[in-house]
Write a protein that holds these residues in place. Structure first.
Motif, PDB file in Angstrom:
ATOM      1  N   GLU A 222       0.865  -1.116  -0.117  1.00 39.87           N
ATOM      2  CA  GLU A 222      -0.056   0.073   0.095  1.00 39.87           C
ATOM      3  C   GLU A 222       0.928   1.024   0.007  1.00 39.87           C
ATOM      4  OE1 GLU A 222      -3.035   0.097  -0.529  1.00 39.87           O
ATOM      5  OE2 GLU A 222      -3.510  -2.026  -0.066  1.00 39.87           O
ATOM      6  N   ASP A 223       0.286   2.414  -0.456  1.00 37.50           N
ATOM      7  CA  ASP A 223       1.235   3.575  -0.606  1.00 37.50           C
ATOM      8  C   ASP A 223       1.831   3.814   0.877  1.00 37.50           C
ATOM      9  OD1 ASP A 223      -0.043   3.647  -3.151  1.00 37.50           O
ATOM     10  OD2 ASP A 223      -0.901   5.527  -2.709  1.00 37.50           O
ATOM     11  N   ALA A 224       3.182   4.289   0.556  1.00 36.64           N
ATOM     12  CA  ALA A 224       3.854   4.306   1.772  1.00 36.64           C
ATOM     13  C   ALA A 224       3.791   5.935   2.332  1.00 36.64           C
ATOM     14  CB  ALA A 224       5.180   4.395   1.596  1.00 36.64           C
ATOM     15  N   ARG A 225       4.164   6.103   3.445  1.00 31.20           N
ATOM     16  CA  ARG A 225       3.982   7.435   4.287  1.00 31.20           C
ATOM     17  C   ARG A 225       5.206   7.639   5.171  1.00 31.20           C
ATOM     18  NH1 ARG A 225      -1.445   9.343   4.671  1.00 31.20           N
ATOM     19  NH2 ARG A 225      -2.299   9.063   2.687  1.00 31.20           N
ATOM     20  N   GLY A 226       5.339   8.757   5.817  1.00 25.10           N
ATOM     21  CA  GLY A 226       6.347   9.037   6.639  1.00 25.10           C
ATOM     22  C   GLY A 226       6.321   8.089   7.749  1.00 25.10           C
ATOM     23  N   MET A 539      11.532   7.313  20.212  1.00 30.51           N
ATOM     24  CA  MET A 539      12.743   7.588  21.226  1.00 30.51           C
ATOM     25  C   MET A 539      13.650   8.305  20.770  1.00 30.51           C
ATOM     26  SD  MET A 539      13.338   3.513  22.445  1.00 30.51           S
ATOM     27  CE  MET A 539      12.383   2.593  23.423  1.00 30.51           C
ATOM     28  N   ALA A 540      13.853   8.326  19.375  1.00 24.76           N
ATOM     29  CA  ALA A 540      15.108   9.079  18.675  1.00 24.76           C
ATOM     30  C   ALA A 540      14.348  10.355  18.188  1.00 24.76           C
ATOM     31  CB  ALA A 540      15.202   8.396  17.407  1.00 24.76           C
ATOM     32  N   GLY A 541      13.104  10.677  18.425  1.00 34.20           N
ATOM     33  CA  GLY A 541      12.695  11.898  18.180  1.00 34.20           C
ATOM     34  C   GLY A 541      12.696  12.282  16.598  1.00 34.20           C
ATOM     35  N   GLU A 542      12.585  11.466  15.964  1.00 36.79           N
ATOM     36  CA  GLU A 542      12.532  11.340  14.430  1.00 36.79           C
ATOM     37  C   GLU A 542      11.167  11.356  13.856  1.00 36.79           C
ATOM     38  OE1 GLU A 542      15.083  12.021  12.567  1.00 36.79           O
ATOM     39  OE2 GLU A 542      16.873  11.311  13.378  1.00 36.79           O
ATOM     40  N   SER A 543      10.847  12.035  13.041  1.00 32.85           N
ATOM     41  CA  SER A 543       9.211  12.063  12.468  1.00 32.85           C
ATOM     42  C   SER A 543       9.358  11.291  11.295  1.00 32.85           C
ATOM     43  CB  SER A 543       9.002  13.590  12.021  1.00 32.85           C
ATOM     44  OG  SER A 543       9.957  14.290  11.146  1.00 32.85           O
ATOM     45  N   SER A 544      10.258  10.764  10.699  1.00 31.27           N
ATOM     46  CA  SER A 544      10.272  10.011   9.561  1.00 31.27           C
ATOM     47  C   SER A 544      10.705   8.479  10.113  1.00 31.27           C
ATOM     48  CB  SER A 544      11.005  10.375   8.566  1.00 31.27           C
ATOM     49  OG  SER A 544      11.091   9.471   7.348  1.00 31.27           O
ATOM     50  N   LEU A 545       9.982   7.443   9.787  1.00 32.32           N
ATOM     51  CA  LEU A 545      10.334   6.138   9.943  1.00 32.32           C
ATOM     52  C   LEU A 545      11.906   5.723   9.202  1.00 32.32           C
ATOM     53  CD1 LEU A 545       8.058   5.421  11.674  1.00 32.32           C
ATOM     54  CD2 LEU A 545       7.055   3.733  10.026  1.00 32.32           C
ATOM     55  N   ARG A 546      11.996   6.489   8.008  1.00 32.74           N
ATOM     56  CA  ARG A 546      13.045   6.155   7.382  1.00 32.74           C
ATOM     57  C   ARG A 546      14.424   6.509   8.006  1.00 32.74           C
ATOM     58  NH1 ARG A 546       9.594   8.813   3.923  1.00 32.74           N
ATOM     59  NH2 ARG A 546      10.443  10.758   4.282  1.00 32.74           N
ATOM     60  N   ASP A 547      14.435   7.282   8.991  1.00 32.68           N
ATOM     61  CA  ASP A 547      15.504   7.606   9.752  1.00 32.68           C
ATOM     62  C   ASP A 547      15.783   6.624  10.865  1.00 32.68           C
ATOM     63  OD1 ASP A 547      16.550   9.829   8.364  1.00 32.68           O
ATOM     64  OD2 ASP A 547      14.993  11.277   9.461  1.00 32.68           O
ATOM     65  N   VAL A 548      15.177   5.705  10.923  1.00 29.59           N
ATOM     66  CA  VAL A 548      15.259   4.571  11.918  1.00 29.59           C
ATOM     67  C   VAL A 548      15.324   3.134  11.351  1.00 29.59           C
ATOM     68  CG1 VAL A 548      14.437   5.665  14.096  1.00 29.59           C
ATOM     69  CG2 VAL A 548      13.084   4.379  12.785  1.00 29.59           C
ATOM     70  N   ILE A 549      15.614   3.250  10.025  1.00 32.86           N
ATOM     71  CA  ILE A 549      15.489   1.995   9.334  1.00 32.86           C
ATOM     72  C   ILE A 549      16.934   2.081   8.308  1.00 32.86           C
ATOM     73  CG2 ILE A 549      14.514   0.655   7.290  1.00 32.86           C
ATOM     74  CD1 ILE A 549      11.821   1.711   8.333  1.00 32.86           C
ATOM     75  N   THR A 550      17.635   0.848   8.348  1.00 31.71           N
ATOM     76  CA  THR A 550      18.649   0.912   7.734  1.00 31.71           C
ATOM     77  C   THR A 550      18.801   1.201   6.438  1.00 31.71           C
ATOM     78  OG1 THR A 550      18.793  -1.535   7.466  1.00 31.71           O
ATOM     79  CG2 THR A 550      20.276  -0.658   9.371  1.00 31.71           C
ATOM     80  N   PHE A 551      18.009   0.607   5.405  1.00 35.24           N
ATOM     81  CA  PHE A 551      17.787   0.742   3.913  1.00 35.24           C
ATOM     82  C   PHE A 551      16.496   0.749   3.835  1.00 35.24           C
ATOM     83  CE2 PHE A 551      21.574  -1.797   4.819  1.00 35.24           C
ATOM     84  CZ  PHE A 551      22.521  -0.790   4.298  1.00 35.24           C
ATOM     85  N   PRO A 552      15.890   2.051   4.091  1.00 37.16           N
ATOM     86  CA  PRO A 552      14.414   2.000   3.843  1.00 37.16           C
ATOM     87  C   PRO A 552      13.809   2.322   2.608  1.00 37.16           C
ATOM     88  CG  PRO A 552      15.201   3.992   4.706  1.00 37.16           C
ATOM     89  CD  PRO A 552      16.516   3.349   4.475  1.00 37.16           C
ATOM     90  N   LYS A 553      12.632   2.304   1.947  1.00 40.32           N
ATOM     91  CA  LYS A 553      12.115   2.657   0.684  1.00 40.32           C
ATOM     92  C   LYS A 553      11.610   3.887   0.539  1.00 40.32           C
ATOM     93  CE  LYS A 553      12.234  -1.645  -0.956  1.00 40.32           C
ATOM     94  NZ  LYS A 553      13.323  -2.273  -0.009  1.00 40.32           N
ATOM     95  N   THR A 554      11.466   4.490  -0.362  1.00 36.84           N
ATOM     96  CA  THR A 554      10.913   6.107  -0.582  1.00 36.84           C
ATOM     97  C   THR A 554       9.520   5.699  -0.725  1.00 36.84           C
ATOM     98  OG1 THR A 554      10.820   5.949  -3.235  1.00 36.84           O
ATOM     99  CG2 THR A 554      12.804   6.601  -2.047  1.00 36.84           C
ATOM    100  N   THR A 555       8.958   6.878  -0.874  1.00 36.60           N
ATOM    101  CA  THR A 555       7.299   6.901  -0.884  1.00 36.60           C
ATOM    102  C   THR A 555       6.913   5.956  -2.091  1.00 36.60           C
ATOM    103  OG1 THR A 555       7.603   9.149  -1.379  1.00 36.60           O
ATOM    104  CG2 THR A 555       6.510   8.808   0.583  1.00 36.60           C
ATOM    105  N   ASN A 556       7.770   5.985  -3.049  1.00 38.73           N
ATOM    106  CA  ASN A 556       7.244   5.420  -4.534  1.00 38.73           C
ATOM    107  C   ASN A 556       7.755   3.890  -4.211  1.00 38.73           C
ATOM    108  OD1 ASN A 556       6.365   5.496  -6.913  1.00 38.73           O
ATOM    109  ND2 ASN A 556       8.317   5.812  -7.981  1.00 38.73           N
TER     110      ASN A 556
END
Length: 584
Positions: A222-226, A539-556
Motif C-alpha cells: 500500500e502507498d507509503a507514508r512518513g 525514542m529518537a525524536g525522528e518524525s520519519s520512519l526512514r531515519d530509524v531503518i537501515t535501508f528504507p524505501k522511498t514513498t514510491n
RNA sequence: GGGGGCGUGGCGAAGGUGGUUAUCGCGCCGGCCUGUCAAGCCGGAGGCCGCGGGUUCAAGUCCCGUCGCUCCCGCCA
C-alpha cells in the motif's frame, strides 16, 4: 595495524599510553607545521595530532579509512573541547597507515561534528552507506538495537519462546494488497509475503506454545507514508489462557522496559481509554495526551441556539462538538482559516468559531448564541480570552475533524513537549466498520477478533454497535501497537465471517487450513503486533520512519541504492512462465 | 486515484514584474600557515538551470506535459 582502542574511549587517565586507532577521517585541519585529523568509528571521535617532522597527514582526505599509532596525551587546558567525549585528550601520531581511500563525497556526511547532513533525502538513500556513518544515524541504529534487545530480554524473562513463521505464505485476499512471489515449480501459483504472522501465530497457540514472540518482517503493498513503509518489522506476540489485561500488561511492560533501558525514560502508567471515549474526548483513536484540549458536546446548545446549520445538524441526528482553546482569542483570522482547512480535509463542511469576550461572544458565529451565552459559558467552562471552535457533522466525521483541529491547535500553540512521552491504551474498538463502496461490513481489526460477550446476542442485528477485545497502544498520538483477543470458537468465527460477507465455502477456501486447525481445540488466546520503527522513531525524536531503518524505501516504494524494484531478465520470466502485459 | 511543496556546478541555497559573462557558502584542486576542532588566508577548476515540448526577438524565470523526492487525502483487515 590493528586497533587496540576505539575512537570513543580515550580519557585523560589514558595519558602516556601507546595505542592504535582504526577509523574514518571525519575532518582534517592542516596548519602546515601541525595538522589535526578527527578519526571516527562507531564509538566516537578522537582528535589525532600530526607533526610533519614525525608523520605527515598531507595525503589524508575526508573519509579515508586509516590506522594510526600514537601516544595519548592530555590537551593543554585551553585546547580542550568540552563538546567531545574524548575532548580532553588527543593522540600524537607516530605511524599512519591508509587502509583505503575514498572518492570525493557525493554529500557532506556531517556539516560539522554531530550535525547531520542537509543533503536531500534521495541522495542520502542512494548513498545510504555514507549517511549511516553520521552520528545521527549511528545513534538511531544503536537505539534500535538496544530497544530490541530490551524487549527481547523482557519477554524471555517471562517465559516467551522466540519462534519464526514463514515469509512465503498463502495469499489471503483480506486487508492490504499482498506482495506476491511466483512459484517456479508450480507455474501459475504464487506465494505472498505475510502482512503479519497472524494466522501462523494463532496456530502456534493451538499447538501449545502458549507464549510466543518474534521480530517479524511484515509486508504491505500500500502507498507509503512518513510513518508507513512497505516492509516493516513488528514485535509480534501471542499468548494463551489470558484475558485482555494480561496482554496489555505485557505490552506495557515491554514498552516501559525499552524506554527505560534505551533512553532512560520512565513511562507513566498507561491509562486505558475505551474507543468511544477517546473519540468523544480527543476526536481520535490515537490521542496525543501531552496536552489537555478536550472536545465537548455542543448538541444541546446547538439545538437551543439560532445557528441554522447546527440546528439542522442536531435534527438530522448528527453530532455537534466544540473545542475550547484557552487563551486562543489571540489567534489570527489567518490561523483560524488554517484550522478550518484542517477540518475540511477530514470531511467537515466548515469550522465554526467565536471568541469569548468580557461580556459576550465576539465574532464568528457568536451572535447566534448571545441569548444563551451564559448557559454556554457555564456549560463549557469558558473564560474570557478563549477561542471556541465547533464542528457539526455525523459523529465519526465530527469527532475526527475536530480532533485533527485539536492536534493542529496544539502544534500551532506549541503545546506538545518534545521531551515528554504520554502513553495510553485505547480499548474496546468497534468490531465492524461499514464500507460505503462495497455496501457491507468490514472487520475493524481482523476477522479473528473476539467480540465482547455483551454484544454476542445482537451481533447480526446491529454490527456497528458491537465492540470487541481490540486494543491499541498509543504514545504522543502515534499508534505503536495493535492487537486483540481472538475467537477460538468455530461457531462464533462463522458468525463473524458471515457478517463481513464471507460465506462458509469462501471461508473454507481462504482460511481453510486455519479453520481445520481450529477444529482441534484451540485455547483462548490473544496478542499484539508492535511497530518497532515507530517506537524507535519516538525514542529518537525522528518524525520519519526512514531515519530509524537501515535501508528504507522511498514513498514510491523504491530503493535508490540498489535501484529496486527492477525488471527481470527474459529468461527469469520464462522460467516462471510469466509475461509482462504492456500498457497502463 | 487526488491535492500541496521541492528539483539551479559534487552538496546546500540566491536568482521581484522574462533581457549581455547565472551569485553565495560548503566540498574539490593548487599554494601559505605550529593549536585547530565548521580552522584561517590566497588562487583555481567545475553548471545541458530534472527531462520534453510550447509562448517570445529573448526563458533558470511564463505555459503544458513528464520523471524523481517529499508532505497530506484516499488506501493501509
Amino acid at each position: 595495524m590493528k586497533r587496540n582502542v576505539t575512537c570513543g574511549e580515550l580519557r585523560s587517565g589514558d595519558e602516556g599510553r601507546s595505542v592504535v586507532l582504526n577509523g574514518w577521517v571525519a575532518a582534517t585541519r592542516d596548519h602546515g607545521g601541525i595538522g589535526f585529523v578527527d578519526v571516527r568509528d562507531r564509538y566516537g571521535v578522537t582528535q589525532v595530532v600530526f607533526d610533519p617532522a614525525v608523520v605527515s597527514a598531507a595525503e589524508l582526505k575526508l573519509e579515508y579509512c586509516i590506522a594510526v599509532r600514537g601516544a595519548v596525551r592530555t590537551r593543554p587546558t585551553e585546547m580542550r573541547n568540552a563538546e567531545m567525549a574524548t575532548g580532553d585528550v588527543e593522540l600524537a601520531a607516530e605511524e599512519l597507515e591508509i587502509l583505503s581511500t575514498c572518492d570525493t563525497l557525493p554529500f557532506m556526511i556531517e556539516s560539522r561534528l554531530g550535525q547531520h547532513t542537509d543533503a536531500r533525502e534521495e541522495l542520502r538513500l542512494r548513498h545510504r552507506y555514507l549517511d549511516l556513518r553520521s552520528a545521527t544515524m549511528q545513534r538511531n541504529m544503536e537505539l534500535r538495537h538496544r530497544a530490541t534487545q530490551s524487549m527481547r530480554r523482557f519477554l524471555l524473562e517471562r517465559d516467551f519462546y522466540e519462534m519464526e513463521t514463514p515469509t512465503l505464505v498463502r495469499s489471503t485476499p483480506e486487508g492490504a494488497r499482498d506482495y506476491v512471489v511466483p512459484s517456479r515449480l508450480q507455474p501459475g501459483n504464487f506465494y505472498a509475503l505475510p502482512q503479519s504472522p497472524q494466522i501462523f501465530k494463532q496456530i502456534l497457540m493451538l499447538s501449545g506454545f502458549d507464549r510466543y514472540f518474534q521480530m517479524a518482517r511484515c509486508y504491505r503493498d500500500e502507498d507509503a507514508r512518513g510513518d508507513r513503509q512497505p516492509e516493516h518489522t513488528q514485535l509480534d506476540m501471542e499468548m494463551s489462557f489470558v484475558d485482555q489485561e494480561d496482554v496489555l500488561e505485557v505490552a506495557e511492560g515491554v514498552l516501559r522496559r525499552a524506554f527505560a533501558e534505551t533512553i532512560g525514560y520512565e513511562l507513566p502508567e498507561f491509562p486505558r481509554i475505551p474507543y468511544d471515549e477517546a473519540m468523544n474526548r480527543y476526536g481520535s483513536d490515537r490521542p496525543d495526551l501531552r496536552y489537555e484540549l478536550e472536545l465537548q458536546d455542543f448538541a444541546d446548545h446547538a439545538a437551543g441556539g439560532e445557528f441554522g446549520i447546527f440546528k439542522a445538524a442536531v435534527e438530522a441526528g448528527d453530532s455537534v462538538k466544540a473545542l475550547r482553546v484557552p487563551g486562543g482569542a489571540g489567534m489570527s483570522r489567518k490561523q483560524i482559516d488554517g484550522l478550518e482547512e484542517v477540518a475540511k480535509t477530514y470531511g467537515a463542511k466548515g469550522l465554526a468559531w467565536t471568541r469569548v469576550g468580557a461580556d459576550g461572544f465576539d465574532g464568528g458565529i457568536g451572535r447566534f448564541y448571545d441569548s444563551i451565552g451564559a448557559d454556554i459559558r457555564a456549560g463549557l467552562g469558558l473564560q474570557e480570552g478563549d477561542l471556541l471552535l465547533m464542528v457539526g457533522a455525523p459523529w465519526r466525521v465530527c469527532c475526527t475533524a475536530l480532533g485533527e483541529v485539536r492536534a493542529a491547535v496544539a502544534a500551532e500553540l506549541g503545546l506538545a513537549a518534545a521531551d515528554q512521552y504520554a502513553p495510553c491504551f485505547v480499548t474496546d474498538f468497534p468490531m465492524f466498520a461499514w464500507d460505503e463502496e462495497r455496501g457491507g461490513w468490514d472487520p475493524e481489526h481482523h476477522p479473528f477478533t473476539l467480540p465482547h460477550p455483551q454484544y454476542l446476542d445482537s451481533l447480526e442485528k446491529d454490527p456497528g454497535a458491537a465492540r470487541g477485545a481490540i486494543y491499541d497502544a498509543v504514545i504522543n498520538g502515534a499508534e505503536i501497537m495493535s492487537g486483540s483477543l481472538r475467537i477460538h470458537d468455530p461457531q462464533l468465527q462463522q458468525r463473524v465471517f458471515s457478517i463481513i460477507g464471507i460465506s462458509a465455502s469462501e471461508a473454507k477456501r481462504r482460511f481453510g487450513f486455519m479453520l481445520d486447525a481450529f477444529r482441534y481445540a484451540p485455547p483462548p488466546h490473544g496478542g499484539f503486533g508492535m511497530g518497532l520503527a515507530r517506537v524507535i522513531a519516538l525514542m529518537a525524536g525522528e518524525s520519519s520512519l526512514r531515519d530509524v531503518i537501515t535501508f528504507p524505501k522511498t514513498t514510491n516504494m523504491s530503493s535508490p541504492m540498489d535501484e529496486s524494484p527492477a525488471p527481470l531478465e527474459p529468461d527469469q520470466l520464462a522460467e516462471l512462465r510469466l509475461s509482462i502485459i504492456e500498457g497502463d
